[in-house]
Design an enzyme around this catalytic site. Structure first.
Site, PDB file in Angstrom:
ATOM      1  N   ILE A  85      15.279 -89.565  76.910  1.00 55.56           N
ATOM      2  CA  ILE A  85      15.499 -89.112  75.652  1.00 55.56           C
ATOM      3  C   ILE A  85      15.205 -90.015  74.525  1.00 55.56           C
ATOM      4  CG2 ILE A  85      16.956 -87.668  74.378  1.00 55.56           C
ATOM      5  CD1 ILE A  85      16.089 -86.430  76.886  1.00 55.56           C
ATOM      6  N   LYS A  86      14.173 -89.811  73.936  1.00 53.96           N
ATOM      7  CA  LYS A  86      13.950 -90.740  72.789  1.00 53.96           C
ATOM      8  C   LYS A  86      14.437 -90.233  71.597  1.00 53.96           C
ATOM      9  CE  LYS A  86       9.406 -92.793  72.142  1.00 53.96           C
ATOM     10  NZ  LYS A  86       8.127 -92.545  72.093  1.00 53.96           N
ATOM     11  N   ILE A  87      15.184 -91.290  71.022  1.00 52.71           N
ATOM     12  CA  ILE A  87      15.887 -91.030  69.883  1.00 52.71           C
ATOM     13  C   ILE A  87      15.651 -92.071  68.601  1.00 52.71           C
ATOM     14  CG2 ILE A  87      18.305 -90.602  69.000  1.00 52.71           C
ATOM     15  CD1 ILE A  87      19.236 -90.265  71.595  1.00 52.71           C
TER      16      ILE A  87
END
Ligand code: G3P
Length: 228
Positions: A85-87
């Site tokens: 999950i890219k945040i």
């Protein structure tokens, strides 16, 4: 150093996977926009194509930690294991990284422009931090140096977070970070292809082929020498 492909273009992904040793694919909303398709459907096609266990990095859009967590859970339920999950590294993003990593969910901190952003994301438990090398170069900083600094700081403070350097426009940027020992880079197909292209190599291959042809005939290979 792990190599990832920074694109959502399925043809590009197939072309690179066909030749190169690759660990996965990274995407972001702008990359998905370039394809002009339903982003979730496109990501599912990418997941279906890449090898089992390959990494797929997918960015959240939500702006509060609570919503980011919900979005992350949805992404994981749709795209399966080894989805990162890219945040982005803003306030609520760091909070979400802290919570998600405490639940064992893999996160990639993205849009990193400063060493401290990388360090804080590492402390929040991100698996990867993604400094934007070429975008930094474009605003008058040394993107390679920022990536190196983050790499060193994470090591010095014994954090397990790895650098996944992103935003490359040329092979020199990749080479320098490879020599330095960053754990991973992600680059567009054209940059990856340039990593092995060299005019002098093409000339050498051509000379070898011509010499072999003049010895045993045009278009022949070692296979043609097999005794009948
Ligand atoms: O993964 C981040 C990266 O996509 C940013 O790259 O080429 O838009 O600077 P670029």
């Amino acid at each position: 150093m792990d190599l990832l492909i920074d694109t959502a273009n399925l043809e590009g992904i197939k072309r690179i996977y066909d030749v190169f040793p690759i660990e996965g694919v990274t995407t972001n909303p702008s990359i998905l926009k370039q394809e002009g398709k339903n982003p979730l459907e496109q990501l599912k096609k990418i997941r279906a194509f890449i090898p089992h266990g390959a990494q797929l990095h997918v960015q959240v859009i939500s702006q509060t930690a609570e919503q980011i967590i919900k979005e992350a859970e949805f992404i994981l339920s749709e795209l399966g294991d080894n989805t990162y999950i890219k945040i982005p590294v803003f306030n609520q993003g760091i909070k979400a990284m802290k919570i998600l990593s405490s639940r064992g969910i893999n996160t990639t901190a993205t849009a990193i422009y400063t060493p401290m952003q990388g360090f804080i994301a590492g402390k929040a438990g991100a698996k990867y931090v993604a400094p934007y090398v070429n975008r930094l170069d474009n605003i008058g900083f040394d993107g390679v140096d920022v990536a190196k600094n983050i790499h060193d700081m994470l090591k010095r403070h014994k954090l397990e977070t790895k650098v996944l350097a992103a935003s490359f426009k040329n092979t020199q940027q990749v080479l320098t970070l490879c020599e330095y020992g960053v754990e991973a880079i992600t680059a567009a197909p054209d940059v990856l292809e340039q990593l092995i292209n060299h005019q002098i190599t093409s000339i050498a291959i051509n000379d070898f082929n011509n010499d072999f042809a003049s010895l045993v005939g045009e278009g022949k290979t070692m296979l043609d020498l097999k005794k009948k």
